[in-house]
Design a protein around this motif. Structure first.
Motif, PDB file in Angstrom:
ATOM      1  N   GLN A 171      10.518   0.886 -70.811  1.00 53.57           N
ATOM      2  CA  GLN A 171       9.866  -0.403 -71.043  1.00 53.57           C
ATOM      3  C   GLN A 171       9.715  -1.165 -69.727  1.00 53.57           C
ATOM      4  OE1 GLN A 171      11.949  -2.642 -74.038  1.00 53.57           O
ATOM      5  NE2 GLN A 171      10.054  -3.128 -75.084  1.00 53.57           N
ATOM      6  N   GLY A 172       8.557  -1.783 -69.546  1.00 50.72           N
ATOM      7  CA  GLY A 172       8.286  -2.502 -68.301  1.00 50.72           C
ATOM      8  C   GLY A 172       7.427  -1.713 -67.339  1.00 50.72           C
ATOM      9  N   THR A 173       7.255  -0.413 -67.606  1.00 49.66           N
ATOM     10  CA  THR A 173       6.359   0.404 -66.784  1.00 49.66           C
ATOM     11  C   THR A 173       4.957   0.379 -67.390  1.00 49.66           C
ATOM     12  OG1 THR A 173       6.834   2.445 -68.011  1.00 49.66           O
ATOM     13  CG2 THR A 173       8.254   1.927 -66.125  1.00 49.66           C
ATOM     14  N   HIS A 174       3.992   0.868 -66.610  1.00 57.06           N
ATOM     15  CA  HIS A 174       2.599   0.858 -67.062  1.00 57.06           C
ATOM     16  C   HIS A 174       1.938   2.206 -66.741  1.00 57.06           C
ATOM     17  CE1 HIS A 174       3.080  -3.450 -67.707  1.00 57.06           C
ATOM     18  NE2 HIS A 174       3.627  -3.506 -66.504  1.00 57.06           N
ATOM     19  N   PRO A 175       2.339   3.258 -67.466  1.00 59.17           N
ATOM     20  CA  PRO A 175       1.756   4.584 -67.191  1.00 59.17           C
ATOM     21  C   PRO A 175       0.268   4.626 -67.526  1.00 59.17           C
ATOM     22  CG  PRO A 175       3.132   4.634 -69.169  1.00 59.17           C
ATOM     23  CD  PRO A 175       3.340   3.296 -68.547  1.00 59.17           C
ATOM     24  N   HIS A 176      -0.490   5.385 -66.731  1.00 60.09           N
ATOM     25  CA  HIS A 176      -1.935   5.498 -66.959  1.00 60.09           C
ATOM     26  C   HIS A 176      -2.238   6.284 -68.235  1.00 60.09           C
ATOM     27  CE1 HIS A 176      -2.953   3.633 -63.192  1.00 60.09           C
ATOM     28  NE2 HIS A 176      -2.206   4.487 -62.520  1.00 60.09           N
ATOM     29  N   ASN A 177      -1.593   7.410 -68.401  1.00 58.87           N
ATOM     30  CA  ASN A 177      -1.775   8.246 -69.593  1.00 58.87           C
ATOM     31  C   ASN A 177      -0.391   8.718 -70.026  1.00 58.87           C
ATOM     32  OD1 ASN A 177      -4.858   8.627 -69.694  1.00 58.87           O
ATOM     33  ND2 ASN A 177      -4.381   9.234 -67.589  1.00 58.87           N
ATOM     34  N   LEU A 178       0.066   8.246 -71.177  1.00 58.90           N
ATOM     35  CA  LEU A 178       1.419   8.566 -71.640  1.00 58.90           C
ATOM     36  C   LEU A 178       1.350   9.513 -72.833  1.00 58.90           C
ATOM     37  CD1 LEU A 178       4.477   8.003 -71.353  1.00 58.90           C
ATOM     38  CD2 LEU A 178       4.172   6.117 -72.983  1.00 58.90           C
ATOM     39  N   TYR A 179       2.080  10.636 -72.735  1.00 56.26           N
ATOM     40  CA  TYR A 179       2.080  11.641 -73.792  1.00 56.26           C
ATOM     41  C   TYR A 179       3.518  11.980 -74.187  1.00 56.26           C
ATOM     42  CZ  TYR A 179      -2.846  12.360 -72.720  1.00 56.26           C
ATOM     43  OH  TYR A 179      -4.190  12.168 -72.530  1.00 56.26           O
ATOM     44  N   VAL A 180       3.697  12.318 -75.464  1.00 55.14           N
ATOM     45  CA  VAL A 180       4.993  12.774 -75.971  1.00 55.14           C
ATOM     46  C   VAL A 180       4.906  14.267 -76.251  1.00 55.14           C
ATOM     47  CG1 VAL A 180       6.711  12.593 -77.809  1.00 55.14           C
ATOM     48  CG2 VAL A 180       5.527  10.530 -76.997  1.00 55.14           C
ATOM     49  N   VAL A 181       5.733  15.040 -75.541  1.00 62.51           N
ATOM     50  CA  VAL A 181       5.851  16.481 -75.788  1.00 62.51           C
ATOM     51  C   VAL A 181       7.308  16.751 -76.155  1.00 62.51           C
ATOM     52  CG1 VAL A 181       5.656  18.807 -74.837  1.00 62.51           C
ATOM     53  CG2 VAL A 181       3.980  17.054 -74.196  1.00 62.51           C
ATOM     54  N   HIS A 182       7.554  17.009 -77.420  1.00 61.66           N
ATOM     55  CA  HIS A 182       8.917  17.240 -77.897  1.00 61.66           C
ATOM     56  C   HIS A 182       9.460  18.568 -77.356  1.00 61.66           C
ATOM     57  CE1 HIS A 182       9.268  13.927 -80.818  1.00 61.66           C
ATOM     58  NE2 HIS A 182       7.967  14.071 -80.977  1.00 61.66           N
ATOM     59  N   ASN A 183      10.791  18.683 -77.337  1.00 62.93           N
ATOM     60  CA  ASN A 183      11.455  19.901 -76.851  1.00 62.93           C
ATOM     61  C   ASN A 183      11.468  20.993 -77.925  1.00 62.93           C
ATOM     62  OD1 ASN A 183      12.099  19.032 -74.241  1.00 62.93           O
ATOM     63  ND2 ASN A 183      13.914  17.952 -74.962  1.00 62.93           N
ATOM     64  N   THR A 184      10.324  21.214 -78.498  1.00 62.48           N
ATOM     65  CA  THR A 184      10.180  22.174 -79.590  1.00 62.48           C
ATOM     66  C   THR A 184      10.213  23.604 -79.065  1.00 62.48           C
ATOM     67  OG1 THR A 184       8.708  20.552 -80.605  1.00 62.48           O
ATOM     68  CG2 THR A 184       8.705  22.756 -81.537  1.00 62.48           C
ATOM     69  N   PRO A 185      10.905  24.524 -79.742  1.00 65.62           N
ATOM     70  CA  PRO A 185      10.911  25.916 -79.273  1.00 65.62           C
ATOM     71  C   PRO A 185       9.586  26.613 -79.553  1.00 65.62           C
ATOM     72  CG  PRO A 185      12.120  25.732 -81.334  1.00 65.62           C
ATOM     73  CD  PRO A 185      11.763  24.335 -80.924  1.00 65.62           C
ATOM     74  N   ASP A 186       9.219  27.498 -78.653  1.00 66.77           N
ATOM     75  CA  ASP A 186       8.046  28.354 -78.841  1.00 66.77           C
ATOM     76  C   ASP A 186       8.563  29.752 -79.155  1.00 66.77           C
ATOM     77  OD1 ASP A 186       5.604  29.612 -78.828  1.00 66.77           O
ATOM     78  OD2 ASP A 186       5.400  29.628 -76.645  1.00 66.77           O
ATOM     79  N   ILE A 187       8.908  29.964 -80.408  1.00 68.69           N
ATOM     80  CA  ILE A 187       9.559  31.219 -80.797  1.00 68.69           C
ATOM     81  C   ILE A 187       8.943  31.752 -82.080  1.00 68.69           C
ATOM     82  CG2 ILE A 187      11.809  30.832 -79.715  1.00 68.69           C
ATOM     83  CD1 ILE A 187      12.802  29.673 -82.349  1.00 68.69           C
TER      84      ILE A 187
END
Length: 377
Positions: A171-187
């Motif tokens: 909070q307090g930052t201003h990212p240009h493009n913010l994305y959520v990538v969960h730590n999901t397994p690729d299995i």
């Protein structure tokens, strides 16, 4: 399509978050190179190969003696040397890449300085917000690092976090493009081999960094006193390897496997009954944690034990996917009792967990996010 350099301050042996990102990029036509820091011993940069599902990519590992989970003081010399290596390598190879994908502040700040000077794109990926993961909040050095890391977030072409909750942490930052990538397994769950472990006892499992703030030594002590369960543990770093080597020899229901490749980690977790991700809630970063174990448990359909007021524990409690405990041995012991009594409900938990995984966290969904990210920078 881009030529991408991914940089991480560990040896990527394994590091699933980076490896999944690299694989997704390769699968979508990008060229990938990895820079990594091996803290086990000192050696000159080595050009090696990192095997992924979609191909093999170059990985340059440099050996600079350090300590996993050792904090800034114990790793300061190595950290400075690694920054010099990052900048030097990027400068020597600046015509060979378009994008730097840097993980955490200990690669991100140097990567940003280079990217802005040489007009390269930069993606800043935050598995752990530095002042909270290193216990620096409230200190003078913490104030400085927070200011520096926030400047990386504000100036990067894209920023990646691992849960929606992390938005509060930055909070307090201003990212240009913010994305959520969960730590999901690729299995592929069906490809995992059965290990044929003892079906009579409740089998708890943890594979990861062997740090004291993960409660793993206490799990071992609780299980060692019982006759109705086992504890299977793998991993490295954190200072507890010798402890687990010794307790493995002393008790027949404690099994220590050491460092494990990711496919064997998943196979072991699949063979066990309950996964453990019990992080110390007094560590600020653990409130926002997104443990790989949480996502692996969902994908595998396994119940979890987590500590109250740590990342994703509220999901476990709300959805009835295991036990949420206080951070003490008595609470863990009681949770094991309840899990033993509810063992007949495991199929119901498995269905619920897998449904939640498919609907909210599947790696296919995360790949779509990554593709969008790399289309807008």
């Amino acid at each position: 399509m881009y030529n991408v350099v991914l940089i991480r301050s560990n040896p990527v042996r394994p590091y699933p978050r980076l490896e999944k990102m690299a694989n997704c990029l390769v699968k979508n036509g990008h060229n990938v190179t990895v820079l990594a820091w091996d803290r086990d011993m000192d050696y000159e940069p080595r050009n090696e190969q990192l095997k992924l599902k979609s191909g093999t990519v170059p990985i340059i590992r440099i050996g600079i003696k350090g300590q996993f989970s050792g904090g800034m003081k114990k790793n300061l010399r190595g950290l400075i040397k690694f920054q010099r290596f990052i900048y030097s390598w990027l400068k020597q190879h600046k015509s060979e890449f378009d994008v730097i994908h840097a993980y955490d502040f200990d690669t991100g700040y140097t990567a940003l300085k280079f990217a802005k000077k040489h007009k390269k794109k930069i993606v800043y990926d935050i598995p752990d917000y530095y002042i909270d993961s290193h216990g620096l909040r409230g200190s003078c050095i913490g104030w400085l690092i927070k200011h520096m890391e926030n400047s990386v977030i504000n100036r990067a072409d894209a920023t990646v976090i691992c849960t929606e909750e992390r938005k509060k942490q930055i909070q307090g930052t201003h990212p240009h493009n913010l994305y959520v990538v969960h730590n999901t397994p690729d299995i592929d769950i069906e490809d995992q081999k059965d290990l044929n472990l003892d079906n009579e006892k409740l089998k708890l499992v943890y594979v990861g960094i062997l740090g004291r703030t993960r409660f793993i030594d206490k799990i071992a002590e609780v299980v060692a006193r019982r006759k109705d369960c086992e504890f299977h543990i793998g991993g490295f770093g954190g200072g507890l390897e010798s402890y687990f080597e010794n307790i493995d020899k002393e008790y027949e229901n404690i099994y220590f496997y050491g460092r494990m490749p990711y496919d064997k980690t998943i196979a072991l977790e699949r063979a066990c009954d309950v996964m453990c991700a019990i992080y110390d809630p007094s560590v600020p970063n653990h409130y926002y944690a997104a443990p790989n174990k949480f996502y692996e448990a969902l994908a595998l359909g396994k119940p979890l034990i987590m500590a109250r007021n740590t990342g994703m524990a509220s999901v476990v409690e709300k959805e009835g996917l295991g036990e949420v405990i206080e951070y003490n041995e008595e609470s863990l012991n009681n949770a094991i009792d309840r899990l033993l009594h509810k063992k007949f409900q495991q199929n119901e938990v498995a269905k619920k967990a897998k449904r939640l995984y498919c609907n909210n966290y599947s790696w296919k969904k995360m790949e779509t996010v990554i593709q969008e990210l790399y289309s807008v920078i």
